[in-house]
Design a protein around this motif. Structure first.
Motif, mmCIF file in Angstrom:
data_model
loop_
_atom_site.group_PDB
_atom_site.id
_atom_site.type_symbol
_atom_site.label_atom_id
_atom_site.label_comp_id
_atom_site.label_asym_id
_atom_site.label_seq_id
_atom_site.Cartn_x
_atom_site.Cartn_y
_atom_site.Cartn_z
ATOM 1 N N LEU A 14 0.897 -1.148 0.101
ATOM 2 C CA LEU A 14 0.041 0.056 -0.003
ATOM 3 C C LEU A 14 1.019 1.304 -0.141
ATOM 4 O O LEU A 14 0.493 2.286 -0.651
ATOM 5 N N THR A 15 2.131 1.188 0.894
ATOM 6 C CA THR A 15 3.077 2.351 0.360
ATOM 7 C C THR A 15 3.345 2.712 -0.980
ATOM 8 O O THR A 15 3.183 3.777 -1.187
ATOM 9 N N LEU A 16 3.450 1.518 -1.855
ATOM 10 C CA LEU A 16 4.074 1.893 -2.960
ATOM 11 C C LEU A 16 2.876 2.128 -3.864
ATOM 12 O O LEU A 16 2.983 3.354 -4.508
ATOM 13 N N TYR B 124 8.086 1.087 11.041
ATOM 14 C CA TYR B 124 7.794 2.438 11.341
ATOM 15 C C TYR B 124 6.346 2.424 11.835
ATOM 16 O O TYR B 124 5.820 3.555 12.116
ATOM 17 N N THR B 125 5.662 1.206 12.263
ATOM 18 C CA THR B 125 4.427 1.378 12.621
ATOM 19 C C THR B 125 4.006 0.637 14.008
ATOM 20 O O THR B 125 4.915 0.038 14.566
ATOM 21 N N TYR C 291 -2.742 -0.715 11.315
ATOM 22 C CA TYR C 291 -1.333 -0.295 11.694
ATOM 23 C C TYR C 291 -1.425 1.128 11.441
ATOM 24 O O TYR C 291 -2.202 1.651 10.434
ATOM 25 N N VAL C 292 -0.580 1.894 12.250
ATOM 26 C CA VAL C 292 -0.761 3.482 11.975
ATOM 27 C C VAL C 292 0.749 3.689 12.152
ATOM 28 O O VAL C 292 1.691 3.072 12.997
ATOM 29 N N GLY C 293 1.272 4.633 11.629
ATOM 30 C CA GLY C 293 2.676 5.207 11.662
ATOM 31 C C GLY C 293 3.107 5.459 13.139
ATOM 32 O O GLY C 293 2.204 6.101 13.853
ATOM 33 N N ASP C 294 4.258 5.207 13.693
ATOM 34 C CA ASP C 294 4.672 5.464 14.966
ATOM 35 C C ASP C 294 5.151 6.988 14.801
ATOM 36 O O ASP C 294 5.003 7.919 14.043
ATOM 37 N N GLN D 162 2.825 7.565 7.365
ATOM 38 C CA GLN D 162 1.549 7.527 7.901
ATOM 39 C C GLN D 162 0.307 7.784 6.792
ATOM 40 O O GLN D 162 -0.490 7.123 6.518
ATOM 41 N N PRO D 163 0.522 9.094 6.025
ATOM 42 C CA PRO D 163 -0.342 9.162 5.200
ATOM 43 C C PRO D 163 -0.396 8.185 4.047
ATOM 44 O O PRO D 163 -1.398 8.311 3.289
ATOM 45 N N LEU D 164 0.491 7.555 3.672
ATOM 46 C CA LEU D 164 0.567 6.393 2.774
ATOM 47 C C LEU D 164 0.075 5.210 2.966
ATOM 48 O O LEU D 164 -0.807 4.488 2.447
#
Length: 591
Positions: free
Chosen positions: A218-220, A254-255, A263-266, A275-277
């Motif tokens: 999902l990041t990509l 990083y989550t 999962y959310v960004g740390d 996080q936005p990605l």
């Protein structure tokens, strides 16, 4: 001799009565005539019989006595499979009024009997007889419930299906349910404990099969769908990937998570960039629908307006008048005199869909409320054979039970072990279909594609470690991957997506096929977003000969020129194609 014949007769009557007692005799609000039976009832999901799992069965429109059985699970965890029935792939769609049912001609029971199981216990109409509003669930418990419920379906609820070819299917968190249940069924067939040995495949749509894999993909996906600036993306690649290839980097470090699902960004710098990605719009900060990146619900005020009349007679009769005129226009088109939409309205602008960009007049945007209203009426529950015991617990039917989801902690963040064990233990030919709508962010196509590649790779490596290369060549092959090729809907007329096939053979001599398929323009709910391509896809999957590569473009198993059923109120027969008819029917329902 007489006693023997009497025993057979009594057994036949018993089997018949157990199967037919769940027959739905009169479904409230039904606006069209059906040529298939529907059933609603319960099967025990534990040995003590205190866990009652609700099922609905819509038999095939074609040949119900011989067509295969397709078992369907929605995910969540905590979402009802009746959502799949009434909002996606079933033959019944609920009108805006929450009281009437119009036809979904693209239902998956075109050439299959479709069984919907409300799993786990506590979802929908499924319940625990000893604990009102039961909500405790986990992966292993759900798998055990599903196995016993399906066992009892074949043995007790509908024994006429005990020797029928069957397949598992489902979407989302069913990406965990189905590999686990497939594994248990294969084990049960091998040791003789499962009653139906004709298990030929499993289909998983937008599956939640590998949590970290989906997160990284999902990041990509997000980076290349415009959700991040080039500057921030360059910073991520430079400072956060630690010199590794961004395509294979594990961003989950990083989550943080509490349920191992979300999962959310740390609080690290990279976590804030990531996080936005990986956000799936939980805070509605971007305003897109997580289930379909391109789906909009423009005018929410329409959902607060009084429900438009949908009594059936007036709406359907008007719809048919418009449909008849449309059919004439289709005939005129062949003569070069096509009138367009002029005959449907004096002001063509009234036909513009101002609520959504889909062809169902925003059904995706409001169907949950309509379905919930319908399934929580006493008349409907009585017709579905829902017992007073369930009602006495002050239960209500809900699309998804928040208490189940909020208390659910995922056990298996990847399903590799289940795929690997299935592939190892199979003794007969078997096929998987892993399909994805390509604009879903909840369970994206890229993460599932990478997961299946890893499954194929795992099994090649396992094989190499067990036996020598020369012996391998003489007994069975590695998984081989074919090219990624387009598939088309309706006789090569329209690109429907892309498909890649993995083929192999295990040590038992079982041929195994894994089709990795995308559906162009669909989101998380493929049967709704791309109805025609989805039913062509699933029909080809269940009707393909064993151990043969499936041609998903093939239209011989499914005729896209669907004719609408006769209406109950008028008895008139509709002879036009679905596209124009549903357009007019829903136009009347909304306005």
């Amino acid at each position: 001799m007489f006693r023997s014949l009497l025993g057979v007769a009594l057994l036949t009557v018993t089997v018949f009565s157990q199967g037919e007692k769940d027959l739905i005799k009169n479904l409230p609000g039904l606006l069209f005539k059906t040529n298939f039976n529907s059933y609603s009832g319960y099967v025990d999901a534990n040995a003590g019989g205190t866990w009652k799992m609700h099922y609905m069965l819509t038999e095939s429109r074609s040949n119900p006595d011989t067509d295969p059985l397709l078992v369907w699970f929605n995910g969540g965890p905590g979402c009802s499979s009746l959502g799949g029935l009434f909002e996606e792939l079933g033959p019944f769609y609920v009108n805006f009024d929450g009281q009437t049912l119009y036809e979904n001609p693209y239902a998956w029971n075109a050439k299959a009997n479709v069984l919907y199981l409300e799993s786990p216990i506590g979802v929908g109409y499924s319940y625990d007889t000893t604990t009102p509003r039961y909500f405790k669930a986990n992966d292993d418990q759900s798998a055990g419930q599903n196995l016993l419920a399906l066992t009892n379906f074949f043995k007790i609820a509908q024994p006429k299906y005990a020797n029928r070819t069957f397949y598992l299917s489902g979407e989302s968190y069913a990406g965990i349910y189905i590999p686990m249940l497939t594994d248990l069924i294969v084990q049960g067939i091998n040791d003789g404990s499962f009653p139906n040995k004709n298990f030929q495949g499993s289909a998983i749509g937008n599956g939640f099969m590998n949590v970290r894999g989906l997160l990284n993909a999902l990041t990509l996906w997000s980076a290349y769908h415009g959700r991040v600036s080039m500057q921030d993306w360059n910073t991520i690649k430079t400072n956060c990937t630690k010199g590794a290839d961004v395509d294979s980097f594990d961003f989950s470090q990083y989550t943080k998570t509490t349920n191992k699902i979300d999962y959310v960004g740390d609080d690290s710098a990279c976590g804030k960039l990531i996080q936005p990605l990986i956000s799936q719009n939980a805070n509605n900060d971007e305003g897109f629908d997580q289930y379909n990146f391109y789906q909009e619900c423009y005018d929410k005020s329409v959902f607060q307006a009084p429900a438009p009349p949908a009594s059936g007679k007036r709406v359907k009769r008007n719809a048919l008048h418009g449909v008849s005129a449309t059919q004439k226009n289709l005939q005129y088109q062949k003569l070069g005199n096509f009138q367009g939409t002029a005959n449907l309205a004096q002001n063509t602008a009234t036909l513009v869909n101002r609520f959504s960009n889909d062809n169902q007049f925003g059904y995706f945007c409001w169907n949950e409320d309509a379905v919930s209203t319908y399934l929580n009426t006493d008349a409907v529950q009585n017709a579905l054979n829902i017992p007073q015991e369930w009602k006495n617990q002050n239960n209500t039917w809900a699309d998804c039970r928040d208490t189940i989801y909020n208390n659910y902690v995922l056990t298996y963040d990847t399903t590799n072990q289940f795929f690997n064990r299935i592939i190892k233990n199979l003794k007969t030919d078997f096929r998987f279909l892993i399909y994805n709508g390509d604009v879903d962010t909840v369970c994206n196509y890229l993460g599932d594609a990478k997961h299946i590649l890893q499954v194929a790779t795992d099994n090649n490596l396992v094989v190499r470690s067990i036996i020598t290369y020369s012996l391998l060549l003489s007994r069975f092959s590695f998984f081989q991957s074919g090219p990624r090729t387009p598939w088309y809907y309706s006789n090569n007329k329209q690109l429907a997506g892309y498909v890649q096939t993995y083929t192999g053979k295990n040590a038992n001599g079982a041929n195994i096929i894994i089709d990795l398929l995308t559906v162009k323009g669909a989101g998380h709910m493929v049967p709704y977003d791309r109805a025609g391509p989805s039913v062509q896809m699933i029909t080809n999957f269940v009707w393909a000969p064993q151990n043969s590569q499936i041609d998903y473009t093939n239209s011989s198993n499914f005729d896209p020129n669907i004719q609408l059923s006769d209406l109950i109120d008028s008895g008139s027969s509709s002879t036009i194609s679905f596209g124009f008819a549903i357009f007019v029917v829903l136009l009347n329902a909304i306005f």
